[in-house]
Write a protein that holds these residues in place. Sequence first.
Motif, mmCIF file in Angstrom:
data_model
loop_
_atom_site.group_PDB
_atom_site.id
_atom_site.type_symbol
_atom_site.label_atom_id
_atom_site.label_comp_id
_atom_site.label_asym_id
_atom_site.label_seq_id
_atom_site.Cartn_x
_atom_site.Cartn_y
_atom_site.Cartn_z
ATOM 1 N N SER B 13 -1.313 0.729 1.558
ATOM 2 C CA SER B 13 -2.608 1.403 1.585
ATOM 3 C C SER B 13 -3.648 0.548 2.308
ATOM 4 O O SER B 13 -4.365 1.029 3.196
ATOM 5 C CB SER B 13 -3.044 1.696 0.150
ATOM 6 O OG SER B 13 -4.430 1.868 0.104
ATOM 7 N N VAL B 17 -5.481 1.127 6.209
ATOM 8 C CA VAL B 17 -6.909 1.058 6.551
ATOM 9 C C VAL B 17 -7.122 0.055 7.683
ATOM 10 O O VAL B 17 -7.876 0.309 8.620
ATOM 11 C CB VAL B 17 -7.755 0.695 5.312
ATOM 12 C CG1 VAL B 17 -9.207 0.468 5.699
ATOM 13 C CG2 VAL B 17 -7.659 1.791 4.271
ATOM 14 N N PHE B 143 -7.500 6.007 -5.350
ATOM 15 C CA PHE B 143 -8.143 5.522 -4.132
ATOM 16 C C PHE B 143 -7.108 5.012 -3.124
ATOM 17 O O PHE B 143 -7.174 5.307 -1.932
ATOM 18 C CB PHE B 143 -9.140 4.413 -4.492
ATOM 19 C CG PHE B 143 -9.649 3.665 -3.306
ATOM 20 C CD1 PHE B 143 -10.590 4.236 -2.475
ATOM 21 C CD2 PHE B 143 -9.165 2.397 -3.015
ATOM 22 C CE1 PHE B 143 -11.049 3.544 -1.364
ATOM 23 C CE2 PHE B 143 -9.619 1.712 -1.907
ATOM 24 C CZ PHE B 143 -10.562 2.285 -1.088
ATOM 25 N N ASP B 144 -6.134 4.248 -3.627
ATOM 26 C CA ASP B 144 -5.114 3.712 -2.727
ATOM 27 C C ASP B 144 -4.299 4.832 -2.102
ATOM 28 O O ASP B 144 -4.001 4.794 -0.904
ATOM 29 C CB ASP B 144 -4.189 2.754 -3.490
ATOM 30 C CG ASP B 144 -4.773 1.349 -3.529
ATOM 31 O OD1 ASP B 144 -5.275 0.901 -2.483
ATOM 32 O OD2 ASP B 144 -4.738 0.724 -4.601
ATOM 33 N N SER B 147 -6.563 6.667 0.501
ATOM 34 C CA SER B 147 -6.779 5.987 1.780
ATOM 35 C C SER B 147 -5.505 6.021 2.614
ATOM 36 O O SER B 147 -5.552 6.163 3.836
ATOM 37 C CB SER B 147 -7.294 4.552 1.590
ATOM 38 O OG SER B 147 -6.548 3.860 0.641
ATOM 39 N N ALA B 151 -5.603 7.819 6.202
ATOM 40 C CA ALA B 151 -5.244 7.009 7.372
ATOM 41 C C ALA B 151 -4.073 7.646 8.109
ATOM 42 O O ALA B 151 -4.065 7.734 9.336
ATOM 43 C CB ALA B 151 -4.885 5.587 6.939
ATOM 44 N N GLY B 206 -12.208 3.715 8.484
ATOM 45 C CA GLY B 206 -11.858 2.455 7.834
ATOM 46 C C GLY B 206 -13.052 1.890 7.080
ATOM 47 O O GLY B 206 -12.917 1.386 5.962
ATOM 48 N N PHE B 209 -13.628 3.499 3.634
ATOM 49 C CA PHE B 209 -12.677 3.043 2.612
ATOM 50 C C PHE B 209 -12.906 1.587 2.222
ATOM 51 O O PHE B 209 -12.811 1.226 1.049
ATOM 52 C CB PHE B 209 -11.234 3.272 3.072
ATOM 53 C CG PHE B 209 -10.811 4.695 2.888
ATOM 54 C CD1 PHE B 209 -10.574 5.192 1.617
ATOM 55 C CD2 PHE B 209 -10.686 5.549 3.981
ATOM 56 C CE1 PHE B 209 -10.208 6.518 1.434
ATOM 57 C CE2 PHE B 209 -10.333 6.869 3.806
ATOM 58 C CZ PHE B 209 -10.099 7.365 2.527
ATOM 59 N N ARG B 213 -13.753 -0.157 -1.397
ATOM 60 C CA ARG B 213 -12.913 -1.245 -1.909
ATOM 61 C C ARG B 213 -13.732 -2.507 -2.191
ATOM 62 O O ARG B 213 -13.584 -3.132 -3.234
ATOM 63 C CB ARG B 213 -11.813 -1.551 -0.893
ATOM 64 C CG ARG B 213 -10.686 -2.430 -1.417
ATOM 65 C CD ARG B 213 -9.688 -2.763 -0.305
ATOM 66 N NE ARG B 213 -8.743 -1.685 -0.024
ATOM 67 C CZ ARG B 213 -7.567 -1.549 -0.664
ATOM 68 N NH1 ARG B 213 -7.223 -2.387 -1.604
ATOM 69 N NH2 ARG B 213 -6.753 -0.568 -0.339
#
Lengths: 240, 293
Positions: B13, B17, B143-144, B147, B151, B206, B209, B213
Motif C-alpha cells: 500500500s 503511493v 486506509f491501506d 490507497s 493507486a 499521492g 494519501f 498517513r
Amino acid sequence: MAEPLLSVQNLSVTYGVIRALHGVSMEVREGEIVCVIGANGAGKSTLLNAVMGVVRRESGEVIFDGKPLPRRSYQVVAQGVSLVPEGRRIFSPLTVHENLMIGAFPRKDMRQIEEDLEWVYGLFPRLQERKDQYAGTLSGGEQQMLAIGRALMSRPRLLLLDEPSLGLAPILIRDIFKELKRINGEGVTILLVEQNARQALMLSNRGYVLQTGRIVLQGRSQDLLVNPDVTAAYLGKLKK
Amino acid sequence: MGTLAQQLINGISLGSVYALIAVGYSLVYSILLFSNFAHGGFLVIGGYICYYTLTVLGNNIWVAGGLSLLGAGIAAVLTERIAYKPIRERTNITLYLLIASLGMSIVIENIFVIVAGGRFRALPPVIPTNPVHLFGLTTTSAFDLLSLVVAFVFLTGLQLFIVKSKWGLAIRAAAFDLKTAGLMGINVNLLISIVFFVAGMLAAVGGIFLSVRYTLYPQLGGITIKAFVAAVVGGLGSLPGAVVGSLILGLAEMLTAGFISSQLRDLVVFSLLVITLLVKPTGLFGKKPTEKV
Ligand SMILES: Nc1ncnc2c1ncn2[C@@H]1O[C@H](COP(=O)(O)OP(=O)(O)OP(=O)(O)O)[C@@H](O)[C@H]1O
Ligand SMILES: [Mg+2]
C-alpha cells in the motif's frame, strides 16, 4: 511562369559565432526533384533544418505555396512539408507500425490515414512484413525506408530528405532512389540534399551546389553531371 | 503469520503511493532528462488544496480530490512554463533544469510556510481509517486498502493513456528522441505541458494519501526523495521500473519497521539506493544511457 512551391530567399543561419548559411537562395517547383550537393559541413543539413524551423532562421525568407513558412516545426509539418532527417532518427523502441502512425500525428482523418498506411506498405513491402517488429531491430536500409515512410504519413506536398544514402550499400541506394522516383511520380515534390553527388544528380531534375554556406553553382542536373567543376570536386572519386 | 501478511499489505500500500509519485518523476525525466525536484511541491499543493476545500466547502472528498488533482496539474504546468521552458529553449544542459527545480521546490515550500503556516494539519476524516479484517487471516486498515486500490486505478489509467492514446504514443516517441518528435508534427511544448499536468495530478493523489498517513505540512514534499529512490532503483525514465521500484521500497520499509526496527527503515531505503548505484546504476528496468545529440 508558375510560382515555385518552395522558395528560399537570401537565407542566413548562424550557430553562435559560426555562420553556416550566407544568404542562400533557391527554389523548388511543384512536381520537381531538386538536389543540393555539397561536401561535409557545407551547410546542407542546416538548410533543411532552417526550412523545417528546427534551427532559427536569422534572416531571409522561406516561402511555401505563396506564404511564409511558420517558424515552428509542427506548424511547418501542418503546412505540408516533412523531413527525413540525417541519420534516419527512427524511434527504435517503437514498432514499425507505431513509427508510421507517429508520422501521421497531425492528421485526424482515420480513413485516409489507413489508406496512406497501405500506400506506404505498398511502396516498401518489407515494412509491412515487419510491422510489429521494433524499429531498432531493422537493418540500415529498412530503417531508411521506415524514415521515408514515416515522413510520407503526414501526406506532405514537399518531402525533404537529408542524405538518404548515408551508410547504405550501393545496391540499396539504388533501390531507395528508385522508390523516391516513384514517390515523386505520385505527386510528391522532393528536395534532396546529398554528398553522393552522382546518384543525386542522376535522380533529380535540377541541382544546386552548396559550398561553405553559399550556392556556388546551379542548373539542370544533366548539365551539372558533365560540368568540369562539378566532376572535379564532387564526382572525382567515383569516376571510372 | 498475521503480522507478516499485515506488513506485506501495508508495504504494498505504501509502495503504491510512492509509485504514484515516482511515475511522475520518471515521466518528466524520460522527456527532459532531469530529475524534477519540485515534484514534491506538486504533492504539497495537492494536499493543501484538498485540505482547504474540505474545510471550507464541506466534507466532499470527490470535489476536494478533483480540485486537488486539477490544481496540482495546473501548478505543475505553470512551474514548467515559468521556470523550465525559458531554460530548455536556450540550452541543452539539463543541469540548469535540475538547479531550477531545486529552486522551485524551495519557492513552493516557502509559499506554504507563509500562506498556510508551518504547522501540521490533519485532513478532516473523510477517508476511512478503521481496521478491516481480511478473511479472518489478518487485520489491516481500510486506509491501506483504499490507497492501494486508488493507486492501482490511477496507474492503470496512466498505462492505458501511454499505450493506447495518440498523445501516449507521442510521449513514448518523445521519450526516445524529443527533437525528432518535433519533426513529426507534434507540438513539443504542448506535449511537455501534458506530461507535467499528468505528473502533477498523480503527485496530488499521492499527496492526499500521504497527508492522511503523516498529516500535512509544507515540508511533506520531502518524502518524494523516497519516490526518487524508487524511480532510480527501478530505472529512471521507465514507468514499469518506477512502479516495481516503489513496491520494493514500500515493502522493504514496512518489513524493516515490522520485524527489525522502525528507526532503520530510512537506512534500508538509502541502502537500496546505494546498492543499485553500485551494482546496476541504470536500475532494474533502465536502458543504457544512449547518446542523445
Ligand atoms: N548545432 C551546431 N552548433 C554549431 N555549429 C554547427 C551546428 N550544426 C552545424 N554546425 C556547423 O555548421 C556548418 C554546416 O553544418 P551542416 O551540418 O549543415 O553541414 P552538412 O552539409 O549537413 O554536413 P554533412 O554532410 O557532414 O552532414 C558546419 O561548419 C558545422 O560545424
Ligand atoms: Mg548534414
